[in-house]
Design an enzyme around this catalytic site. Structure first.
Site, PDB file in Angstrom:
ATOM      1  N   CYS A  71      54.672  93.624 -21.375  1.00  0.00           N
ATOM      2  CA  CYS A  71      55.458  94.022 -22.709  1.00  0.00           C
ATOM      3  C   CYS A  71      56.063  95.544 -22.550  1.00  0.00           C
ATOM      4  O   CYS A  71      55.015  96.417 -22.673  1.00  0.00           O
ATOM      5  CB  CYS A  71      54.800  93.719 -24.144  1.00  0.00           C
ATOM      6  SG  CYS A  71      56.035  94.165 -25.461  1.00  0.00           S
ATOM      7  N   CYS A  80      49.358  95.050 -29.872  1.00  0.00           N
ATOM      8  CA  CYS A  80      48.438  94.966 -29.014  1.00  0.00           C
ATOM      9  C   CYS A  80      48.067  96.437 -28.435  1.00  0.00           C
ATOM     10  O   CYS A  80      48.727  97.049 -27.770  1.00  0.00           O
ATOM     11  CB  CYS A  80      49.338  94.422 -27.331  1.00  0.00           C
ATOM     12  SG  CYS A  80      49.584  92.757 -27.389  1.00  0.00           S
ATOM     13  N   CYS A 159      57.896  88.532 -27.568  1.00  0.00           N
ATOM     14  CA  CYS A 159      56.533  88.920 -27.794  1.00  0.00           C
ATOM     15  C   CYS A 159      55.621  88.384 -26.738  1.00  0.00           C
ATOM     16  O   CYS A 159      55.712  87.170 -26.537  1.00  0.00           O
ATOM     17  CB  CYS A 159      55.865  88.773 -29.166  1.00  0.00           C
ATOM     18  SG  CYS A 159      54.200  89.089 -29.435  1.00  0.00           S
ATOM     19  N   GLN A 282      43.868  79.109 -37.595  1.00  0.00           N
ATOM     20  CA  GLN A 282      43.440  80.267 -36.566  1.00  0.00           C
ATOM     21  C   GLN A 282      44.635  80.256 -35.520  1.00  0.00           C
ATOM     22  O   GLN A 282      45.243  79.146 -35.114  1.00  0.00           O
ATOM     23  CB  GLN A 282      42.305  79.679 -35.771  1.00  0.00           C
ATOM     24  CG  GLN A 282      41.018  79.529 -36.519  1.00  0.00           C
ATOM     25  CD  GLN A 282      40.188  80.753 -36.888  1.00  0.00           C
ATOM     26  OE1 GLN A 282      40.552  81.919 -36.178  1.00  0.00           O
ATOM     27  NE2 GLN A 282      39.249  80.877 -37.718  1.00  0.00           N
ATOM     28  N   GLU A 332      34.523  78.109 -50.386  1.00  0.00           N
ATOM     29  CA  GLU A 332      35.725  78.868 -49.816  1.00  0.00           C
ATOM     30  C   GLU A 332      36.197  79.521 -51.165  1.00  0.00           C
ATOM     31  O   GLU A 332      36.489  78.699 -52.015  1.00  0.00           O
ATOM     32  CB  GLU A 332      36.674  78.157 -49.119  1.00  0.00           C
ATOM     33  CG  GLU A 332      38.143  78.545 -48.993  1.00  0.00           C
ATOM     34  CD  GLU A 332      38.031  79.841 -48.325  1.00  0.00           C
ATOM     35  OE1 GLU A 332      37.623  80.192 -47.349  1.00  0.00           O
ATOM     36  OE2 GLU A 332      38.975  80.913 -48.742  1.00  0.00           O
ATOM     37  N   ASP A 386      31.209  82.452 -41.733  1.00  0.00           N
ATOM     38  CA  ASP A 386      32.051  82.716 -40.958  1.00  0.00           C
ATOM     39  C   ASP A 386      33.143  83.842 -42.055  1.00  0.00           C
ATOM     40  O   ASP A 386      34.142  83.602 -42.159  1.00  0.00           O
ATOM     41  CB  ASP A 386      33.048  81.614 -40.426  1.00  0.00           C
ATOM     42  CG  ASP A 386      34.304  82.168 -39.649  1.00  0.00           C
ATOM     43  OD1 ASP A 386      34.326  83.441 -39.295  1.00  0.00           O
ATOM     44  OD2 ASP A 386      35.171  81.190 -39.164  1.00  0.00           O
ATOM     45  N   CYS A 413      34.065  88.227 -37.158  1.00  0.00           N
ATOM     46  CA  CYS A 413      35.142  88.748 -36.581  1.00  0.00           C
ATOM     47  C   CYS A 413      34.986  90.421 -36.842  1.00  0.00           C
ATOM     48  O   CYS A 413      35.970  91.002 -36.400  1.00  0.00           O
ATOM     49  CB  CYS A 413      36.370  88.290 -37.259  1.00  0.00           C
ATOM     50  SG  CYS A 413      36.375  88.585 -39.031  1.00  0.00           S
TER      51      CYS A 413
HETATM   52  N1  SAH Z   1      35.932  79.069 -40.803  1.00  0.00           N
HETATM   53  C1  SAH Z   1      37.221  79.269 -41.432  1.00  0.00           C
HETATM   54  C2  SAH Z   1      37.949  80.637 -41.450  1.00  0.00           C
HETATM   55  C3  SAH Z   1      36.939  81.880 -42.083  1.00  0.00           C
HETATM   56  S1  SAH Z   1      38.025  83.271 -42.275  1.00  0.00           S
HETATM   57  C4  SAH Z   1      38.331  78.454 -40.685  1.00  0.00           C
HETATM   58  O1  SAH Z   1      38.329  78.408 -39.462  1.00  0.00           O
HETATM   59  O2  SAH Z   1      39.222  78.226 -41.353  1.00  0.00           O
HETATM   60  C5  SAH Z   1      37.214  83.790 -43.672  1.00  0.00           C
HETATM   61  C6  SAH Z   1      37.365  82.925 -44.943  1.00  0.00           C
HETATM   62  O3  SAH Z   1      36.539  83.425 -46.133  1.00  0.00           O
HETATM   63  C7  SAH Z   1      38.605  83.083 -45.374  1.00  0.00           C
HETATM   64  O4  SAH Z   1      39.181  81.752 -45.634  1.00  0.00           O
HETATM   65  C8  SAH Z   1      38.443  83.677 -47.073  1.00  0.00           C
HETATM   66  O5  SAH Z   1      39.472  83.090 -47.981  1.00  0.00           O
HETATM   67  C9  SAH Z   1      37.020  83.422 -47.289  1.00  0.00           C
HETATM   68  N2  SAH Z   1      36.660  84.093 -48.311  1.00  0.00           N
HETATM   69  C10 SAH Z   1      36.585  85.573 -48.313  1.00  0.00           C
HETATM   70  N3  SAH Z   1      35.829  86.074 -49.368  1.00  0.00           N
HETATM   71  C11 SAH Z   1      35.076  84.941 -49.668  1.00  0.00           C
HETATM   72  C12 SAH Z   1      33.645  85.004 -50.529  1.00  0.00           C
HETATM   73  N4  SAH Z   1      33.387  85.860 -51.242  1.00  0.00           N
HETATM   74  N5  SAH Z   1      33.294  83.483 -50.728  1.00  0.00           N
HETATM   75  C13 SAH Z   1      33.998  82.409 -50.242  1.00  0.00           C
HETATM   76  N6  SAH Z   1      34.843  82.811 -49.254  1.00  0.00           N
HETATM   77  C14 SAH Z   1      35.567  83.906 -48.955  1.00  0.00           C
END
Ligand code: SAH
Length: 460
Positions: A71, A80, A159, A282, A332, A386, A413
């Site tokens: 790019c 990037c 992109c 994702q 969530e 996660d 992440c």
């Molecule tokens: N595993 C999920 C993505 C996780 S990303 C998937 O594949 O779709 C992190 C997630 O945590 C997001 O969806 C965000 O909204 C949520 N989140 C952020 N803070 C939080 C909290 N205190 N309690 C519960 N969920 C939360």
């Protein structure tokens, strides 16, 4: 040493955010776009006591690890950060980043790192792109990307991370706007109609979604636009999203279908998802499958287990695990994501996944307390987390330790908060069994990590 001074330095290291690091007269300088092994002429842009930021003015001797970046805008764009680094070295950098964090922040010394999983083709992997639309100095309509840390649009319809069909779609939208004098939104005045073009692409299904985010309720001559867009093979959904607020937030609350259906379908593994313009999904579906496949492998399920999936988003991991567990509970915070999770469970005929809306650090401790009051011990065989970059709340980690599942699978992440949280869990009775980084965001400094912790005193 002061601002605007120029000198020559050798780059010897890379910061966590991808800047080159070099030393000059005992001071440390961070140089954006310079790579380890480069000799560069730099100009100081900001000076602190012992360190500063400098701009690369001239690349005198290029590092042997440089690759030809596909790019031409990779330096201007905020997207990037490390496209100029060979992919092999990008992977090594990320693996090292995870390991260093576990060592320095986590205090671990024997780390069972498995080799990072990269992509065969580390470009064109994104299934979602959002292009801002604006006008240049001559009044010509442009679309592209924001220059790093600004809202100035650099025109570019190609992109290197997006899918090739993005270009065809943008060409259609922009030429439609020119033909029918449809205005582009101007952030400074709040005037003009078209703000962004959102494109989603189903990697398994080849379905395409186009959503124009507009500062108004109607798109003039919409039939003409639809006619051209739906001639593209795979076009499934054309919509407008109304956002009349003067804000940086891209999407507004109301989405109106213009043609087709309001969602596209795609798969992660054998789980099917319906994705609307506003859904979270994702961005790299190929590597997400790898990452969640590892989470599933680490969870080691045999159909009898009770599993909690905290921070479950739209339930991607939960549904992936539900097929092999007795029962999965997802937690969530975002209500719409919870709705998506429930809908996706139904869509796949999965009945053993239940979703709870709320904060993980509130819902799990409350569940634990309630069970305790009823004279029961809250139970889980496996707990998966996660979390977003800020990691897990300490209160949640304490409850996980009290629940004492056999295995904890931590998907992260941000390696720094991962290391911090693993330290807490391993000061309890867990130890790190397996760790593996997965490159979900090739050409950027970001990296995903999956980690398996197992309980030391099994059966106690
Ligand atoms: N595993 C999920 C993505 C996780 S990303 C998937 O594949 O779709 C992190 C997630 O945590 C997001 O969806 C965000 O909204 C949520 N989140 C952020 N803070 C939080 C909290 N205190 N309690 C519960 N969920 C939360």
């Amino acid at each position: 040493m002061k601002k605007n001074d120029e000198f020559i330095i050798d780059i010897e290291d890379m910061s966590v955010d991808g800047a080159g690091i070099g030393k000059y007269e005992g001071m440390t300088f961070f140089v954006k776009d310079a790579l380890i092994g480069d000799r560069v002429r730099v100009r100081v842009v900001k000076m602190k006591k012992t360190w500063g930021y400098a701009r690369m003015m001239e690349l005198l001797i290029p590092s042997p690890d440089r690759a030809e970046p596909p790019c031409p805008y990779h330096r201007q764009c905020g997207g990037c950060q490390i496209q100029a680094l060979s992919y092999e070295k990008q992977l090594a950098f990320k693996q090292q980043k995870v390991e260093n964090n576990l060592r320095r922040i986590g205090g671990f010394d024997e780390i069972p790192m498995e080799p990072i999983v990269g992509m065969e083709n580390p470009f064109h992997y994104r299934n979602k792109s959002q292009y801002p639309v604006g006008t240049d100095k001559n009044g010509t309509i442009i679309t592209g990307f924001y220059a790093g840390r600004t809202h100035q649009i650099i025109p570019n319809r190609d992109c290197a991370l997006g899918v090739p069909v993005n270009r065809e779609i943008l060409d259609i939208v922009i030429s439609y706007m020119e033909r029918y004098h449809v205005s582009a939104y101007d952030e400074t005045t709040g005037q003009g109609l078209v703000r962004h073009v959102l494109i989603r692409y189903g990697f398994r299904t080849d379905e395409i979604m186009v959503c124009l985010i507009i500062n108004g309720t109607n798109l003039p001559h919409e039939k003409e636009l639809i006619r051209e867009l739906c001639a593209l093979p795979g076009m499934t959904s054309v919509s407008v999203n109304v956002n009349m607020n003067q804000t940086n937030v891209i999407l507004g609350t109301e989405t109106r279908l213009l043609w087709g259906q309001l969602f596209i379908t795609d798969y992660i593994g054998n789980v099917k998802y319906q994705i609307s313009p506003v859904s979270f999904f994702q961005v790299n579906p190929v590597q997400t499958e790898v990452l969640y496949g590892l989470a599933l492998e680490y969870a080691d399920l045999h159909g009898t287990e009770t599993v909690w999936d905290l921070y479950c988003g739209i339930g991607t991991i939960s549904l992936f695990l539900a097929r092999r567990a007795r029962q999965v509970y997802g937690v969530e915070i975002v209500p719409r994501a919870v709705e998506d999770a429930r809908r996706n469970a139904a869509l796949n005929g999965i009945e053993n996944a239940a979703f709870i809306e709320g904060k993980a650090e509130k819902e799990l401790p409350e569940f634990y307390e309630k069970e305790a009051q009823a004279g029961r011990q809250a139970y889980a065989d496996v707990i998966v987390v996660d979390p977003p970059r800020k990691g897990c709340d300490e209160r949640l980690l304490r409850t996980i330790l009290q629940m004492a599942p056999e295995r904890i699978v931590y998907v992260s992440c941000d390696p720094a908060t991962l290391a911090r949280d693993l330290k807490v869990l391993c000061e309890g009775e867990y130890r790190i069994e397996r760790v593996r980084a997965v490159d979900n965001f090739c050409q950027t400094i970001h990296v995903e990590t999956v980690c398996l912790l197992s309980r030391e005193n099994k059966g106690l």
